[in-house]
Design an enzyme around this catalytic site. Structure first.
Site, PDB file in Angstrom:
ATOM      1  N   ASP A 181     -49.035  12.385 -12.969  1.00  0.00           N
ATOM      2  CA  ASP A 181     -49.125  11.149 -13.908  1.00  0.00           C
ATOM      3  C   ASP A 181     -50.166  11.139 -14.965  1.00  0.00           C
ATOM      4  OD1 ASP A 181     -50.958   8.789 -11.975  1.00  0.00           O
ATOM      5  OD2 ASP A 181     -51.195  11.032 -12.064  1.00  0.00           O
ATOM      6  N   ASP A 188     -55.072  14.637 -14.751  1.00  0.00           N
ATOM      7  CA  ASP A 188     -53.901  15.291 -14.586  1.00  0.00           C
ATOM      8  C   ASP A 188     -53.394  16.317 -16.026  1.00  0.00           C
ATOM      9  OD1 ASP A 188     -53.636  12.377 -13.589  1.00  0.00           O
ATOM     10  OD2 ASP A 188     -52.138  13.523 -12.590  1.00  0.00           O
ATOM     11  N   ASN A 191     -50.763   6.299 -13.420  1.00  0.00           N
ATOM     12  CA  ASN A 191     -51.932   5.901 -14.420  1.00  0.00           C
ATOM     13  C   ASN A 191     -51.578   4.805 -15.388  1.00  0.00           C
ATOM     14  OD1 ASN A 191     -54.018   7.391 -13.092  1.00  0.00           O
ATOM     15  ND2 ASN A 191     -53.273   9.060 -14.058  1.00  0.00           N
ATOM     16  N   THR A 198     -50.211  15.072  -8.050  1.00  0.00           N
ATOM     17  CA  THR A 198     -51.510  14.695  -8.369  1.00  0.00           C
ATOM     18  C   THR A 198     -51.456  13.113  -8.950  1.00  0.00           C
ATOM     19  OG1 THR A 198     -51.143  15.263 -10.539  1.00  0.00           O
ATOM     20  CG2 THR A 198     -52.511  16.630  -9.068  1.00  0.00           C
ATOM     21  N   ASN A 205     -60.997   4.018  -4.206  1.00  0.00           N
ATOM     22  CA  ASN A 205     -61.582   3.735  -5.387  1.00  0.00           C
ATOM     23  C   ASN A 205     -60.874   2.746  -6.062  1.00  0.00           C
ATOM     24  OD1 ASN A 205     -59.410   5.074  -5.940  1.00  0.00           O
ATOM     25  ND2 ASN A 205     -59.993   6.659  -7.235  1.00  0.00           N
ATOM     26  N   PHE A 217     -56.125   5.373  -5.392  1.00  0.00           N
ATOM     27  CA  PHE A 217     -55.275   5.040  -6.392  1.00  0.00           C
ATOM     28  C   PHE A 217     -53.869   5.603  -6.153  1.00  0.00           C
ATOM     29  CE2 PHE A 217     -53.149   3.188  -9.985  1.00  0.00           C
ATOM     30  CZ  PHE A 217     -52.341   4.367 -10.342  1.00  0.00           C
ATOM     31  N   ASN A 218     -53.772   7.125  -5.940  1.00  0.00           N
ATOM     32  CA  ASN A 218     -52.568   7.606  -5.823  1.00  0.00           C
ATOM     33  C   ASN A 218     -51.832   6.820  -4.426  1.00  0.00           C
ATOM     34  OD1 ASN A 218     -52.610   8.945  -8.208  1.00  0.00           O
ATOM     35  ND2 ASN A 218     -53.503  10.961  -6.958  1.00  0.00           N
ATOM     36  N   HIS A 259     -60.699  14.748 -10.566  1.00  0.00           N
ATOM     37  CA  HIS A 259     -60.044  14.737  -9.174  1.00  0.00           C
ATOM     38  C   HIS A 259     -58.787  15.891  -9.053  1.00  0.00           C
ATOM     39  CE1 HIS A 259     -62.209  10.948  -8.421  1.00  0.00           C
ATOM     40  NE2 HIS A 259     -61.645  10.563  -9.710  1.00  0.00           N
ATOM     41  N   ASP A 260     -57.910  15.673 -10.130  1.00  0.00           N
ATOM     42  CA  ASP A 260     -56.859  16.342 -10.004  1.00  0.00           C
ATOM     43  C   ASP A 260     -56.808  17.939 -10.285  1.00  0.00           C
ATOM     44  OD1 ASP A 260     -54.836  13.690 -11.793  1.00  0.00           O
ATOM     45  OD2 ASP A 260     -55.345  13.958  -9.484  1.00  0.00           O
TER      46      ASP A 260
HETATM   47  O1  RIB Z   1     -57.892   8.275  -7.781  1.00  0.00           O
HETATM   48  C1  RIB Z   1     -57.712   9.543  -8.550  1.00  0.00           C
HETATM   49  C2  RIB Z   1     -56.359   9.774  -8.874  1.00  0.00           C
HETATM   50  O2  RIB Z   1     -55.637   8.547  -9.097  1.00  0.00           O
HETATM   51  C3  RIB Z   1     -56.220  10.994  -9.857  1.00  0.00           C
HETATM   52  O3  RIB Z   1     -54.943  11.338  -9.650  1.00  0.00           O
HETATM   53  C4  RIB Z   1     -56.186   9.926 -11.185  1.00  0.00           C
HETATM   54  O4  RIB Z   1     -55.154  10.941 -12.102  1.00  0.00           O
HETATM   55  C5  RIB Z   1     -55.428   8.620 -10.810  1.00  0.00           C
HETATM   56  O5  RIB Z   1     -53.932   9.178 -10.854  1.00  0.00           O
HETATM   57 CA    CA Z   2     -53.205  11.629 -11.315  1.00  0.00          CA
END
Ligand code: RIB
Ligand code: CA
Length: 308
Positions: free
Chosen positions: A10, A15, A39, A124, A158, A165-166, A237-238
């Site tokens: 995303d 990403d 996102n 991701t 987070n 988030f994901n 992160h990704d």
């Molecule tokens: O929490 C981090 C994730 O959420 C990452 O994949 C970032 O791109 C968001 O999508």
């Molecule tokens: Ca992501």
């Protein structure tokens, strides 16, 4: 032989840098990119993927759009982090090439079906496309050479205190994905928050020439958390999820049972990680060799000549 992968994503600041790594590392071969709303909107994540494809130069790799929102529940986004476009303040040329006419779920299934056991699946973003692919063709659990996600956490979230988030964006999809019968490599926040873009790392990014000054550094420094008193930089992160595929040696991991909370008033989207389970369904990286990670990532990014 390079490791082949499908990247479901995303884009998204990190990403985008994960796509750069997947394309830049000669030990990896990106065979398909699929997009999901997360996102930012699906329209924006897909446009971003198309623009990045041409800027990085992997025009021969199909980009297919997938789900705009979660299986159930509200659509959430992280535009406050990634900017309205999803690529911060980076502006890329409008894409010349269109997205594939094949929907993401069908591209994932057909790509894995054509070469069972040889293509890795990396996700991701929210796991909606993956869950829909599993519903349509459960055999992908056997066809995927491995399945790696950036998502979850075995400590704190987070997006809420308990949810990353994901997973938070589509907890029902995540719950189905973890219960599908395959082993999920869960590259969660406890690992990815070790990959922080601090000032020395920013300086290394600028040493990448125009790729670094025009794209990598701006994406990696766009977001600063005003609520974090000891903010040291964004975590990529990704990028960690793709790096795990290519350089598993940089990670220390443990088996675990992961279940996803889907109904808790305060805990919806929480990944409940049991490192003592006798029926593990996941591998959870806990430690990153940070110095070697950044050496690896910069070397791989540095092989890419930007187009335009
Ligand atoms: O929490 C981090 C994730 O959420 C990452 O994949 C970032 O791109 C968001 O999508
Ligand atoms: Ca992501």
């Amino acid at each position: 032989m390079p490791k082949k992968l499908i990247l479901d994503c995303d884009p998204g600041l990190d990403d985008a840098l994960a796509l750069l790594l997947a394309h830049g590392d000669s030990d990896l071969e990106l065979v398909a990119v699929t997009t999901v709303g997360g996102n930012v909107s699906l329209a924006n994540t897909t446009r971003n993927a198309l623009q990045l494809r041409e800027y990085f130069g992997f025009d021969d790799v199909p980009v297919a759009a997938g789900a705009a929102g979660p299986l159930t529940g509200p659509v959430v986004d992280a535009a406050y982090v990634h900017g309205a476009s999803g690529l911060g303040n980076v502006t890329l040329a409008e894409p010349r090439l269109a997205a594939s006419e094949i929907p993401a779920v069908d591209l994932i299934i057909s790509t894995l079906a054509e070469a069972p056991g040889t293509i890795h699946l990396v996700a991701t973003g929210p796991l909606t496309n993956i869950a829909l692919a599993l519903r349509k063709e459960p055999r992908i659990v056997d066809w995927a050479a491995s399945f790696i996600i950036m998502g979850g956490s075995y400590t704190r979230g987070n997006t809420t205190p308990s949810a990353e988030f994901n997973i938070y964006a589509d907890p029902d999809a995540a719950a189905e994905v973890f219960r599908a019968g395959w082993t999920v490599v869960m590259v969660g926040l406890d690992l990815t928050l070790q990959a922080v873009v601090n000032e020395p790392i920013v300086a290394r990014m600028h040493a990448l020439g125009s790729l670094g000054t025009d794209l990598v550094a701006p994406l990696a420094t766009f977001w600063t958390n005003p609520l974090d008193d000891d903010w040291d930089g964004q975590a990529l992160h990704d990028v960690c999820a793709v790096a795990y595929l290519a350089r598993t040696d940089l990670f220390v991991s443990k088996p675990a049972r992961v279940e996803v909370e889907t109904t808790g008033e305060f805990t919806r989207g929480m990944t409940v990680v049991d490192f003592h389970s006798t029926s593990p369904n996941a591998i959870v990286p806990t430690k990153l060799d940070v110095a070697r990670f950044w050496d690896y990532v910069h070397d791989a990014w540095g092989t890419v000549t930007p187009h335009g």
